[in-house]
Design an enzyme around this catalytic site. Structure first.
Site, short mmCIF file in Angstrom:
data_model
loop_
_atom_site.label_atom_id
_atom_site.label_comp_id
_atom_site.label_asym_id
_atom_site.label_seq_id
_atom_site.Cartn_x
_atom_site.Cartn_y
_atom_site.Cartn_z
N LYS A 163 0.85 -1.20 0.00
CA LYS A 163 0.00 0.00 0.00
C LYS A 163 0.88 1.25 0.00
O LYS A 163 1.91 1.28 0.70
CB LYS A 163 -0.90 -0.01 1.24
N SER B 6 -9.81 1.93 2.72
CA SER B 6 -8.92 2.65 1.83
C SER B 6 -7.88 1.80 1.12
O SER B 6 -7.33 2.23 0.11
CB SER B 6 -8.21 3.75 2.63
N SER C 20 -9.85 -0.48 6.88
CA SER C 20 -9.24 -0.30 5.55
C SER C 20 -8.58 -1.53 4.94
O SER C 20 -8.28 -1.53 3.75
CB SER C 20 -8.23 0.84 5.58
#
Lengths: 487, 99
Positions: free
Chosen positions: A79, A154, A178
């Site tokens: 990420k 996210s 997330s």
């Protein structure tokens, strides 16, 4: 045999028996990324050259039989909020669009030491603020199961990269769902470990008291393998636990029939999509068949989880993002600036997207004189009650089961006009972060051809039981083995 | 209790977080903030008398280390990311004004 669909476990077996090389596996992954990711758009940066170099080194390690770990030679995605030295780290924000860290996060170092191969950095909601990946400053990521739908957020890029077979595992980050929410939307397994299990050093902070780095993978076994390699005490993060990391995979086959499964009644209320509800009932029946005792439990403050979570997020994020000021790194807009405040005002105006602006302003509001007691302090008190809810429930059961989201993945653009509506999609995943407890999300079926996610919530530091219970379910179901046809 | 957050308040909090915003943006945010804050007011239903605020989340112990100098990032390396630098320092315009 399709190399890109292999589990870590399968790939490791083929690598160590020299049936395939890491260079072959990595090249297959990169080829697929260049072919398929034009549609899915899960990656912000693809690190072709670095990946092949790391793969060659992994092959040398394997050839010599030196220091080979279960992750040696395995390609993964990271990420884009986790620092990677000499590789752009953007948080999907304009303000960090060209930011290249001079140092590695502890997690990055640990994965490099284990011999894993970084193939790229994945898209996210800007600074982790969002539930659909639509707040990326660069582009939307699409759900591999239906490109018109969101992947969740996210860590939307991380989940999509797994689901579309563009990585063998993905490193995500979970501040309030997330990892779990996008894992559920994309038919992937992903864990938010206990707060303090994995070092946050080098993670670009959103909410320092909630943030947890965690892996997404094809099954619970693979998640356990990755967590073993990234967890542990780090002198650079004083909130990490000193206690040694259990060998999760070694005990993953332990029987679950003596365990008690709690069903929190506040999670099973009106508003849940029918297909999600029936998938949960089926999962509960599967656990019953596995011999677990099922108990209804109550987490009475559940409905306050969302306002507590968001208020504290706004407050901590407004402080954490103060460092994005255009003077030491990142975007700097200084045209006609007469003093340093002008640089701050202009840089932040141009560099931040609307959601980030909203949240840092609301944070300042909740912390400001006259409102501190009513909002920030009140939220910290209710947070104590949320924690006590979990403690009370775990006095009578070992683990909790709930959906990751009341619905399956919604359509792109469906919720972007109303920020509050978007916040409500996090209702089932946010409470665990203020409480600090671990939770794992895993595939539990389909509703209208879109994946349904369920989560298991565990006691503090008890990732072991989470892995065991998730693994037991994956031995009697095959939802997690289903892959989307990307068209 | 319904609270409206007017554009003046929005401009004020924007300045507190050093964020430049236009009059038009302040208008949009004002409407959105009111409905979000209104939703948060649901916390008023919860009785929190005698409930301590959460302060720690993980290890509640102080973590200490020896106060010894160790190598850190070099100045040259650090300044690679600075938008402007001069003679080994980050360069910014006037910090202390003449007001």
């Amino acid at each position: 045999m399709q190399l890109t669909n292999l589990t870590i476990c399968e790939a490791h077996e083929l690598l160590t028996t020299k049936k395939i090389s890491s260079v072959e596996l990595t090249q297959a992954m990169l080829d697929r990324i260049h072919e398929v990711d034009t549609k899915v758009k899960s990656y912000v940066t693809v690190t072709d050259d670095l990946a092949l170099e790391q793969a060659r080194k992994a092959d040398e390690r394997i050839a010599k039989g030196e220091n080979v770990t279960p992750l040696t030679g395995i390609p993964f995605s990271m990420k884009d909020c986790i620092s990677t030295r000499n590789v752009r780290t953007t948080c999907s924000s304009k303000i960090l669009e060209n930011y290249v860290p001079q140092y590695n996060a502890t997690v990055t170092d640990k994965l490099a030491d284990s011999g894993a191969v970084l193939v790229g950095k994945t898209n996210m909601d800007e600074f982790g603020m969002g539930s659909s990946c639509e707040n990326s400053a660069f582009f939307n990521t699409h759900n591999p199961w239906n490109l018109d739908h969101v992947p969740g957020g996210s860590s939307g890029g991380a989940a999509a990269s797994m689901s579309a077979s563009l990585a063998s595992f993905a490193i995500g980050e979970d501040t309030g769902g997330s990892v779990r929410m996008p894992a559920g939307f994309c038919n992937v397994t992903g864990i938010k470990p206990t707060y303090g299990r994995v070092s946050r050093y080098g993670l670009i902070a959103l909410v320092s008291s909630f943030d947890c780095i965690g892996p997404l993978a094809r099954d619970a076994y693979d998640c356990a393998t990755v967590l073993e390699h990234i967890a542990g005490h780090d002198p650079k993060d004083s909130t990490t636990y000193q206690s040694p990391i259990t060998n999760y995979t070694q005990n993953i086959n332990q029987p679950v029939n003596k365990l008690k499964l709690g069903i929190p009644k506040e999670y099973f209320v009106a508003g849940m999509e029918a297909g999600v509800e029936s998938a949960m009932q089926e999962a509960i029946r599967a656990y019953e068949k596995l011999g677990m005792e099922i108990h209804e439990v109550s987490l009475p403050h559940t409905k306050y989880g969302l306002p507590v979570y968001y208020l504290l997020l706004f407050a901590e994020a407004s402080a954490n993002l103060a460092r994005m000021d255009g003077t030491r790194f990142g975007l700097s807009v200084s045209e006609n600036a007469k003093d340093v405040i002008d640089i701050y005002l202009q840089t932040r105006h141009e560099g931040f997207g609307d959601e980030v602006k909203r949240r840092i302003m609301l944070g300042a509001y909740a912390l400001s004189a006259g409102y501190y007691d009513a909002y920030y302090l009140k939220a910290q008190k209710v947070r104590t009650l949320l924690r006590r809810d979990f403690e009370t429930a775990f006095a009578s059961v070992d683990i909790l089961l709930a959906p990751t989201c009341p619905t399956t993945a919604f359509k792109l653009g469906e919720k972007t006009s109303d920020p509050l509506e978007m916040y409500l999609s996090d209702i089932y995943v946010v409470s665990t972060n203020p409480a600090g407890v671990p939770a794992i999300a895993l595939p539990a079926g389909f509703s209208n051809n879109m994946p349904v996610g369920m989560q298991l919530i565990g006691k503090h530091l008890d990732e072991q039981t989470l892995f065991q219970v998730a693994h037991a379910y994956q031995q009697v179901t095959d939802w997690h083995k289903r892959n989307p046809e990307i068209s | 209790m319904t609270q409206t957050i007017d554009t003046k308040t929005v401009q004020h909090v924007a300045y507190l977080v050093r964020l430049g915003i236009s009059e038009e943006e302040a208008q949009t945010f004002s409407g959105q903030f009111s409905s979000i804050i209104d939703y948060f007011n649901m916390l008023n239903e919860v009785d929190t008398d005698n409930i301590p605020p959460a302060s720690d989340i993980a290890n509640a112990e102080n973590v200490l280390r020896e106060d010894v100098v160790k190598p850190s990032m070099s100045r040259e390396e650090f300044l690679k990311n600075a938008p402007q630098s001069e003679r080994g320092y980050v360069k910014v315009p006037t910090v202390l004004g003449d007001e």
